[in-house]
Design a protein around this motif. Structure first.
Motif: not given
Length: 141
Positions: A2-16
């Motif tokens: 079963v392949r799981r989607h990797k959780e993505r890490i949100a970096l501070p500048w991505e939100g901007q």
């Protein structure tokens, strides 16, 4: 397996970047562009109206100086040696000028007043126009 989607890490500048994309996307972008267009139009029209007003003022001053020069020439039978000869005090101002004539841009006018003997073209009163230079073809007569 079963392949799981990797959780993505949100970096501070991505939100901007997302917030900037939200601001410039869709309806907000159209509203911003509309306000910019309206502002540019208002600035252009006010500049154009001011320029036309200065041109009309210059033509009025030119006409006034021409009349004063013609009056002087009729009375004195010659051209004035200086524009200062057309300026008089209020009680004895026979030629109509109270100050040194200036165009709509605040610059002095150029006056060509030939003598009676070589009166080929008559009196010419000129303004350098918006450019301020007699070498540019925007002079007003």
């Amino acid at each position: 397996m079963v392949r799981r989607h990797k959780e993505r890490i949100a970096l501070p500048w991505e939100g901007q970047l997302v917030r900037l994309g939200d601001l410039l996307g869709g309806r907000r972008l159209r509203v911003l562009l509309m306000f910019c267009l309206i502002g540019a139009t208002v600035i252009f029209l006010s500049h154009h109206i001011e320029e036309r007003s200065r041109i009309r003022t210059t033509w009025a001053v030119i006409h006034q100086v021409e009349q004063a020069l013609y009056s002087y020439r009729i009375e004195q039978e010659r051209c004035p040696p200086s524009i200062l000869d057309l300026i008089g005090k209020e009680q004895d101002n026979e030629f109509g000028l109270r100050a040194i004539p200036r165009d709509g841009w605040g610059r002095e006018l150029k006056i060509v007043c030939p003598n009676k003997e070589n009166d080929a073209g008559g009196i010419v009163v000129m303004s350098a126009g918006p450019s301020g230079s007699f070498l540019v073809n925007d002079n007003l007569y």
